[in-house]
Write a protein that holds these residues in place. Structure first.
Motif, PDB file in Angstrom:
ATOM      1  N   THR A   2       0.833  -1.196   0.000  1.00 28.25           N
ATOM      2  CA  THR A   2       0.000   0.000   0.000  1.00 28.25           C
ATOM      3  C   THR A   2       0.873   1.254   0.000  1.00 28.25           C
ATOM      4  N   GLU A   3       0.257   2.359  -0.336  1.00 22.17           N
ATOM      5  CA  GLU A   3       0.963   3.639  -0.340  1.00 22.17           C
ATOM      6  C   GLU A   3       1.478   3.960   1.067  1.00 22.17           C
ATOM      7  N   GLU A   4       0.703   3.602   2.065  1.00 23.51           N
ATOM      8  CA  GLU A   4       1.101   3.842   3.454  1.00 23.51           C
ATOM      9  C   GLU A   4       2.347   3.027   3.819  1.00 23.51           C
ATOM     10  N   GLU A   5       2.394   1.775   3.375  1.00 26.04           N
ATOM     11  CA  GLU A   5       3.560   0.921   3.638  1.00 26.04           C
ATOM     12  C   GLU A   5       4.806   1.463   2.942  1.00 26.04           C
ATOM     13  N   VAL A   6       4.639   1.919   1.721  1.00 28.23           N
ATOM     14  CA  VAL A   6       5.758   2.500   0.976  1.00 28.23           C
ATOM     15  C   VAL A   6       6.270   3.736   1.713  1.00 28.23           C
ATOM     16  N   GLN A   7       5.350   4.565   2.186  1.00 29.43           N
ATOM     17  CA  GLN A   7       5.732   5.778   2.913  1.00 29.43           C
ATOM     18  C   GLN A   7       6.478   5.428   4.198  1.00 29.43           C
ATOM     19  N   GLU A   8       6.001   4.416   4.894  1.00 27.35           N
ATOM     20  CA  GLU A   8       6.641   3.988   6.141  1.00 27.35           C
ATOM     21  C   GLU A   8       8.071   3.491   5.889  1.00 27.35           C
ATOM     22  N   ASN A  41      10.620  -0.563  -4.746  1.00 25.59           N
ATOM     23  CA  ASN A  41       9.715  -1.267  -5.648  1.00 25.59           C
ATOM     24  C   ASN A  41       8.899  -2.316  -4.898  1.00 25.59           C
ATOM     25  N   ASP A  42       8.055  -3.033  -5.617  1.00 25.39           N
ATOM     26  CA  ASP A  42       7.165  -4.021  -5.001  1.00 25.39           C
ATOM     27  C   ASP A  42       7.900  -5.208  -4.393  1.00 25.39           C
ATOM     28  N   ASN A  44      10.487  -4.814  -2.567  1.00 26.38           N
ATOM     29  CA  ASN A  44      11.185  -4.194  -1.429  1.00 26.38           C
ATOM     30  C   ASN A  44      12.673  -3.983  -1.694  1.00 26.38           C
TER      31      ASN A  44
END
Length: 106
Positions: A2-8, A41-42, A44
């Motif tokens: 998710t966008e939130e996970e990427v931001q974290e 990226n997806d 990680n």
């Protein structure tokens, strides 16, 4: 992811980058403005686009390796790659207000 996970994950990478200092300047490389972008990226894998204070920087060989190694220590990151660019060329204007204050430039 998710966008939130990427931001974290991005925030964690920035925290790691703030522990790496240019040996000639007592300010971390993030506040110096040497980090241009961070990509995850997806799978990680992280890619850090950064510059140096000059092409003849004495740590040109070691600083990118240190960045890669420290970012790889994050459990969320599988691999890290640093790309050095000199476009745009680094200038003191790229430093954060915090860095300028630390160096007595404000």
């Amino acid at each position: 992811m998710t966008e939130e996970e990427v931001q974290e994950i991005g925030d964690k990478i920035v925290r790691v980058l703030k522990t790496i200092f240019d040996p000639e300047i007592p300010v971390d490389i993030y506040e110096l403005g040497l980090i241009y972008d961070v990509f995850v990226n997806d799978e990680n894998d992280a890619k850090i686009l950064m510059t140096l204070t000059s092409p003849n920087c004495p740590v040109a060989e070691t600083l990118p390796v240190e960045v890669e190694e420290k970012v790889k220590t994050l459990k969320e990151i599988n691999n890290a790659e640093v790309e050095i660019t000199f476009d745009p060329t680094w200038t003191q204007d790229m430093m954060s207000e915090e860095a300028k204050l630390e160096l007595g430039m404000l």
